[in-house]
Design a protein around this motif. Structure first.
Motif, PDB file in Angstrom:
ATOM      1  N   ARG A 575       0.824  -1.210   0.000  1.00  0.00           N
ATOM      2  CA  ARG A 575       0.000   0.000   0.000  1.00  0.00           C
ATOM      3  C   ARG A 575       0.855   1.254   0.000  1.00  0.00           C
ATOM      4  O   ARG A 575       0.521   2.259  -0.650  1.00  0.00           O
ATOM      5  CB  ARG A 575      -0.913  -0.025   1.226  1.00  0.00           C
ATOM      6  N   LEU A 576       1.991   1.218   0.719  1.00  0.00           N
ATOM      7  CA  LEU A 576       2.831   2.412   0.819  1.00  0.00           C
ATOM      8  C   LEU A 576       3.441   2.794  -0.528  1.00  0.00           C
ATOM      9  O   LEU A 576       3.746   3.962  -0.762  1.00  0.00           O
ATOM     10  CB  LEU A 576       3.932   2.177   1.857  1.00  0.00           C
ATOM     11  N   ILE A 577       3.618   1.826  -1.428  1.00  0.00           N
ATOM     12  CA  ILE A 577       4.208   2.143  -2.737  1.00  0.00           C
ATOM     13  C   ILE A 577       3.151   2.133  -3.846  1.00  0.00           C
ATOM     14  O   ILE A 577       3.494   2.042  -5.026  1.00  0.00           O
ATOM     15  CB  ILE A 577       5.348   1.156  -3.062  1.00  0.00           C
ATOM     16  N   ASP A 578       1.867   2.184  -3.450  1.00  0.00           N
ATOM     17  CA  ASP A 578       0.757   2.224  -4.415  1.00  0.00           C
ATOM     18  C   ASP A 578       0.768   1.003  -5.330  1.00  0.00           C
ATOM     19  O   ASP A 578       0.590   1.103  -6.556  1.00  0.00           O
ATOM     20  CB  ASP A 578       0.808   3.501  -5.264  1.00  0.00           C
ATOM     21  N   ALA A 579       1.001  -0.167  -4.766  1.00  0.00           N
ATOM     22  CA  ALA A 579       1.005  -1.420  -5.525  1.00  0.00           C
ATOM     23  C   ALA A 579      -0.183  -2.272  -5.099  1.00  0.00           C
ATOM     24  O   ALA A 579      -0.787  -2.061  -4.042  1.00  0.00           O
ATOM     25  CB  ALA A 579       2.312  -2.172  -5.292  1.00  0.00           C
ATOM     26  N   GLN A 580      -0.527  -3.227  -5.936  1.00  0.00           N
ATOM     27  CA  GLN A 580      -1.621  -4.167  -5.666  1.00  0.00           C
ATOM     28  C   GLN A 580      -1.031  -5.539  -5.374  1.00  0.00           C
ATOM     29  O   GLN A 580      -0.302  -6.104  -6.197  1.00  0.00           O
ATOM     30  CB  GLN A 580      -2.566  -4.256  -6.859  1.00  0.00           C
ATOM     31  N   LEU A 581      -1.375  -6.058  -4.194  1.00  0.00           N
ATOM     32  CA  LEU A 581      -0.851  -7.344  -3.758  1.00  0.00           C
ATOM     33  C   LEU A 581      -1.967  -8.374  -3.782  1.00  0.00           C
ATOM     34  O   LEU A 581      -3.029  -8.161  -3.177  1.00  0.00           O
ATOM     35  CB  LEU A 581      -0.273  -7.228  -2.340  1.00  0.00           C
ATOM     36  N   HIS A 582      -1.742  -9.489  -4.494  1.00  0.00           N
ATOM     37  CA  HIS A 582      -2.703 -10.582  -4.581  1.00  0.00           C
ATOM     38  C   HIS A 582      -2.004 -11.872  -4.177  1.00  0.00           C
ATOM     39  O   HIS A 582      -0.919 -12.178  -4.684  1.00  0.00           O
ATOM     40  CB  HIS A 582      -3.257 -10.725  -5.998  1.00  0.00           C
ATOM     41  N   ILE A 583      -2.645 -12.614  -3.279  1.00  0.00           N
ATOM     42  CA  ILE A 583      -2.094 -13.886  -2.806  1.00  0.00           C
ATOM     43  C   ILE A 583      -3.113 -14.969  -3.117  1.00  0.00           C
ATOM     44  O   ILE A 583      -4.281 -14.866  -2.734  1.00  0.00           O
ATOM     45  CB  ILE A 583      -1.801 -13.841  -1.288  1.00  0.00           C
ATOM     46  N   GLU A 584      -2.676 -16.010  -3.827  1.00  0.00           N
ATOM     47  CA  GLU A 584      -3.525 -17.134  -4.184  1.00  0.00           C
ATOM     48  C   GLU A 584      -2.909 -18.406  -3.639  1.00  0.00           C
ATOM     49  O   GLU A 584      -1.709 -18.653  -3.840  1.00  0.00           O
ATOM     50  CB  GLU A 584      -3.672 -17.250  -5.706  1.00  0.00           C
ATOM     51  N   SER A 585      -3.756 -19.195  -2.947  1.00  0.00           N
ATOM     52  CA  SER A 585      -3.230 -20.428  -2.369  1.00  0.00           C
ATOM     53  C   SER A 585      -4.366 -21.406  -2.154  1.00  0.00           C
ATOM     54  O   SER A 585      -5.483 -21.013  -1.783  1.00  0.00           O
ATOM     55  CB  SER A 585      -2.517 -20.149  -1.041  1.00  0.00           C
ATOM     56  N   GLU A 586      -4.089 -22.689  -2.431  1.00  0.00           N
ATOM     57  CA  GLU A 586      -5.025 -23.775  -2.177  1.00  0.00           C
ATOM     58  C   GLU A 586      -4.248 -24.935  -1.578  1.00  0.00           C
ATOM     59  O   GLU A 586      -3.032 -25.079  -1.796  1.00  0.00           O
ATOM     60  CB  GLU A 586      -5.723 -24.234  -3.459  1.00  0.00           C
ATOM     61  N   ALA A 587      -4.966 -25.757  -0.838  1.00  0.00           N
ATOM     62  CA  ALA A 587      -4.309 -26.894  -0.193  1.00  0.00           C
ATOM     63  C   ALA A 587      -3.697 -27.817  -1.250  1.00  0.00           C
ATOM     64  O   ALA A 587      -4.336 -28.142  -2.244  1.00  0.00           O
ATOM     65  CB  ALA A 587      -5.321 -27.654   0.667  1.00  0.00           C
ATOM     66  N   SER A 588      -2.410 -28.195  -1.003  1.00  0.00           N
ATOM     67  CA  SER A 588      -1.665 -29.115  -1.870  1.00  0.00           C
ATOM     68  C   SER A 588      -1.435 -28.548  -3.261  1.00  0.00           C
ATOM     69  O   SER A 588      -1.115 -29.296  -4.183  1.00  0.00           O
ATOM     70  CB  SER A 588      -2.385 -30.476  -1.991  1.00  0.00           C
ATOM     71  N   SER A 589      -1.608 -27.246  -3.446  1.00  0.00           N
ATOM     72  CA  SER A 589      -1.403 -26.643  -4.765  1.00  0.00           C
ATOM     73  C   SER A 589      -0.404 -25.508  -4.742  1.00  0.00           C
ATOM     74  O   SER A 589      -0.243 -24.793  -5.716  1.00  0.00           O
ATOM     75  CB  SER A 589      -2.737 -26.122  -5.312  1.00  0.00           C
ATOM     76  N   GLY A 590       0.267 -25.302  -3.644  1.00  0.00           N
ATOM     77  CA  GLY A 590       1.254 -24.246  -3.568  1.00  0.00           C
ATOM     78  C   GLY A 590       0.619 -22.875  -3.403  1.00  0.00           C
ATOM     79  O   GLY A 590      -0.592 -22.736  -3.194  1.00  0.00           O
ATOM     80  N   SER A 591       1.456 -21.854  -3.507  1.00  0.00           N
ATOM     81  CA  SER A 591       0.999 -20.483  -3.317  1.00  0.00           C
ATOM     82  C   SER A 591       1.611 -19.601  -4.395  1.00  0.00           C
ATOM     83  O   SER A 591       2.697 -19.886  -4.919  1.00  0.00           O
ATOM     84  CB  SER A 591       1.393 -19.962  -1.930  1.00  0.00           C
ATOM     85  N   VAL A 592       0.899 -18.497  -4.692  1.00  0.00           N
ATOM     86  CA  VAL A 592       1.367 -17.512  -5.659  1.00  0.00           C
ATOM     87  C   VAL A 592       1.150 -16.134  -5.060  1.00  0.00           C
ATOM     88  O   VAL A 592       0.019 -15.785  -4.692  1.00  0.00           O
ATOM     89  CB  VAL A 592       0.633 -17.625  -7.010  1.00  0.00           C
ATOM     90  N   VAL A 593       2.253 -15.373  -4.950  1.00  0.00           N
ATOM     91  CA  VAL A 593       2.174 -13.990  -4.485  1.00  0.00           C
ATOM     92  C   VAL A 593       2.442 -13.112  -5.703  1.00  0.00           C
ATOM     93  O   VAL A 593       3.481 -13.237  -6.361  1.00  0.00           O
ATOM     94  CB  VAL A 593       3.190 -13.720  -3.358  1.00  0.00           C
ATOM     95  N   ARG A 594       1.460 -12.215  -5.996  1.00  0.00           N
ATOM     96  CA  ARG A 594       1.556 -11.391  -7.199  1.00  0.00           C
ATOM     97  C   ARG A 594       1.501  -9.920  -6.782  1.00  0.00           C
ATOM     98  O   ARG A 594       0.556  -9.478  -6.115  1.00  0.00           O
ATOM     99  CB  ARG A 594       0.403 -11.710  -8.141  1.00  0.00           C
ATOM    100  N   LEU A 595       2.549  -9.165  -7.162  1.00  0.00           N
ATOM    101  CA  LEU A 595       2.639  -7.743  -6.848  1.00  0.00           C
ATOM    102  C   LEU A 595       2.662  -6.975  -8.167  1.00  0.00           C
ATOM    103  O   LEU A 595       3.516  -7.207  -9.026  1.00  0.00           O
ATOM    104  CB  LEU A 595       3.906  -7.451  -6.038  1.00  0.00           C
ATOM    105  N   CYS A 596       1.694  -6.040  -8.313  1.00  0.00           N
ATOM    106  CA  CYS A 596       1.561  -5.268  -9.555  1.00  0.00           C
ATOM    107  C   CYS A 596       1.722  -3.795  -9.250  1.00  0.00           C
ATOM    108  O   CYS A 596       1.076  -3.261  -8.328  1.00  0.00           O
ATOM    109  CB  CYS A 596       0.207  -5.523 -10.213  1.00  0.00           C
ATOM    110  N   ILE A 597       2.590  -3.133 -10.037  1.00  0.00           N
ATOM    111  CA  ILE A 597       2.807  -1.690  -9.893  1.00  0.00           C
ATOM    112  C   ILE A 597       2.519  -1.055 -11.245  1.00  0.00           C
ATOM    113  O   ILE A 597       3.201  -1.326 -12.225  1.00  0.00           O
ATOM    114  CB  ILE A 597       4.246  -1.379  -9.444  1.00  0.00           C
ATOM    115  N   GLN A 598       1.467  -0.243 -11.277  1.00  0.00           N
ATOM    116  CA  GLN A 598       1.103   0.472 -12.499  1.00  0.00           C
ATOM    117  C   GLN A 598       1.418   1.934 -12.282  1.00  0.00           C
ATOM    118  O   GLN A 598       0.651   2.680 -11.693  1.00  0.00           O
ATOM    119  CB  GLN A 598      -0.377   0.271 -12.827  1.00  0.00           C
TER     120      GLN A 598
END
Length: 605
Positions: A575-598
């Motif tokens: 939030r401090l750098i005006d970015a969008q943070l999305h975290i996706e995770s499911e059991a036994s499927s790993g995790s994905v952290v996605r940071l977008c700066i426009q």
């Protein structure tokens, strides 16, 4: 003396009308036929008379040639006398050329030039030899039309007499047939219809034939059956209506313009405090002061009805018999009079006193709630302002923290690093002066190893406080972080870069580095993964950073409910750098952290 009613065509019976129509039709047909028949007979007789005159003239023009040449009057007169007695003969005249009239024979008929048929033929003599024919005179035949006219008149009278006789016989036969086949069934139909009109719906007409009267009787019977069913249905509807009115929980009434109650149901009486509807109506008649509606209310109701056509949901205050006021809701429609204006008012009354009091209580509670809501909004605005200030303070503290880390890292690197380097050099010089294998040499070796380990620890501390790779760009720092993570966590970590290296402000680069660092720390602690991929993509739309692992994943809802400070810290940095943070995770499927700066300020170099 009472005069009989005037006889008109509409007052005649159907039988009489049919007979009159038949007489007129037969007379018209017979008269027309007679006229044409007599005319044809007259024409035929006149044609025959003209043909007869022509034949006589032709006959005499040949037979009188010899007597006229010889001037034999006796022969001429005898020939003329042979046909003169004929009643149609008016005159025969023989004329000789250059001599004049030779013979003139008249009949018994009076000679009328306008009523005669005249034929004139030349009398020619054919001498022996080759001498040409010579005209020696002419014959004039005059026949009268009087005999033919008298015969025609007699035939006309005979035909008219016969037509009159036929018409009379046809009239008599038709009269009897119509009376039997039409008059009697119609009389029986009228009798049954009168019985049905008097209310005897069980009366039925006898169907005696399949003609129009029989079908009419069938329809009358069907009409009677439908009337019986409709009457029973109407009676049942009236009974249901009366039952609904009597058992209705709402007051039903009928009010006229003068304020009198014409009708009222028990619920209306109970609503106004009376035992029965008759008591309510009687009280309103005997005492105008006890009428449920005041004159002003009555006038206002009828005015409103004239303007709107109906009254819906109108609330009024009425007085009960004991004087207590009540609130009612009125719904009504008007019944129009002859002039089209509302003559009376039919309406429903519902007691809404309790609801009125409840509405008043709700209104007070609503006003109080509005005050509380406004106070809450004010508090929320203050909290929002405080949150903004806290976020600003958090950003300021994070900047100060990073600055302190940078300063401490520089201090440790410059001061402690130099001291350790000097100490390492001194230990190395001391080692050169000692004998190999001595106890002092062994001690110096241990001191040298301790100095090496201390220098390595200092380097690690400096790198974690402020990675030196950040001075060379975000991509270099992330690449170093992936290698360091693989070395210490024993998990394969690969760094990928797509596009040119972005040029970011130091605060943004540091925040992104810390988000990746926190993500890798979470993977090492919780994911139980064997591979991690860090991807930095620089496109025209902005920067996209993806950290994905093949671990066991986690429940996002449970993580948020458990107050995961690591995730919260990552979200706050984004939030401090005006970015969008999305975290996706499911059991036994790993995790994905996605940071977008426009950000349009992001450039590549």
């Amino acid at each position: 003396m009472r005069l009989p009613p005037r006889l008109t065509l509409r007052s005649l019976s159907l039988h009489t009308k049919l007979m009159l129509a038949l007489v007129v039709l037969v007379a018209l047909v017979a008269g027309t036929s007679t006229y044409f028949l007599i005319g044809h007979s007259r024409e035929r007789r006149l044609v025959e008379l003209e043909e007869r005159a022509t034949r006589i003239a032709d006959l005499y023009s040949h037979s009188l040639a010899q007597p006229l040449w010889n001037v034999d009057r006796g022969a001429i007169d005898s020939q003329l006398a042979a046909l003169a007695p004929n009643p149609e003969v008016a005159q025969f005249t023989v004329t000789a050329v250059g001599y004049g009239i030779v013979s003139n024979a008249k009949g018994d008929q009076h000679l009328d030039p306008a009523d005669s048929v005249v034929r004139i033929r030349s009398i020619e003599y054919d001498p022996p030899g080759d001498a040409p024919r010579e005209k020696i005179g002419e014959i004039r035949v005059v026949l009268t039309k009087a005999v033919a006219e008298r015969a025609i008149s007699g035939a006309r009278r005979a035909i008219l007499a016969m037509v009159a006789l036929v018409v009379a016989a046809l009239y008599a036969a038709t009269f009897l047939l119509l009376k039997r086949m039409v008059g009697s069934p119609i009389n029986r139909l009228e009798e049954m219809v009168d019985r049905i009109a008097d209310g005897d719906f069980d009366a039925r007409c006898a169907v005696e034939s399949g003609d129009e009267l029989g079908r009419l009787a069938t329809r009358v019977n069907a009409m009677a059956e439908r009337l019986r069913v409709s009457t029973e249905s109407l009676r049942e509807s009236e009974r249901k209506y009366r039952s609904i009115v009597e058992n209705s929980l709402e007051g039903i009434f009928m009010l006229d313009r003068s304020g009198h109650l014409n009708e009222a149901n028990p619920a209306m009486a109970q609503l106004l405090g009376y035992d029965a509807a008759t008591d309510l109506i009687a009280a309103a008649v005997s005492d105008p002061g006890k009428r449920p509606f005041s004159p002003m209310q009555t006038g206002a109701l009828f005015d409103l009805l004239s303007v709107q056509g109906e009254i819906a949901g109108l609330e009024l205050q009425l007085n009960r018999l004991d004087g207590n006021p009540i609130w009612v809701q009125l719904n009504a429609r008007g019944r129009a009079g002859d002039d089209g204006s509302p003559r009376c008012l039919e309406g429903l009354l519902t007691d809404v006193t309790a609801r009125k009091h409840a509405v008043e209580n709700l209104r007070r509670h609503r006003d109080q709630l509005e005050l509380e809501v406004s106070e809450r909004k004010r508090t929320e605005l203050e909290l929002l302002a405080s949150r903004e200030r806290l976020q600003q303070l958090s950003a300021h503290l994070e900047a100060i923290r990073e600055e302190e880390r940078k300063h401490i890292a520089m201090e440790i690197h410059d001061e402690l690093g130099q001291l350790l380097t000097a100490l390492k050099m001194d230990v190395s010089l001391l080692r050169m002066q000692l004998a190999a294998g001595s106890a002092a040499m062994q001690k110096v070796e241990e001191m040298r190893e301790l100095v090496e380990k201390t220098i390595q620890i200092v380097r690690n501390v400096v790198s974690h406080l402020r990675p030196a790779a950040l001075n060379f760009g975000l991509a270099s720092a992330l690449e170093w972080l992936a290698e360091d993570f693989s070395r210490h966590a024993q998990i394969v970590c690969h760094f990928h870069r797509e596009g040119a290296e972005p040029h970011l402000a130091d605060a943004r680069a540091t925040a992104i580095f810390r988000i990746v660092q926190e993500s890798l720390t979470n993977v090492a602690r919780h994911a139980n993964a064997s591979r991690v991929d860090v991807t930095l993509a620089n496109t025209e739309a902005g920067i996209e950073l993806i950290i994905s692992d093949n671990g066991r994943g986690f429940d996002m809802a449970a993580a948020r409910a458990g107050y995961s400070y690591g995730l919260q810290g990552m979200a706050e940095r984004a939030r401090l750098i005006d970015a969008q943070l999305h975290i996706e995770s499911e059991a036994s499927s790993g995790s994905v952290v996605r940071l977008c700066i426009q950000d349009g300020s992001v450039t590549a170099h």
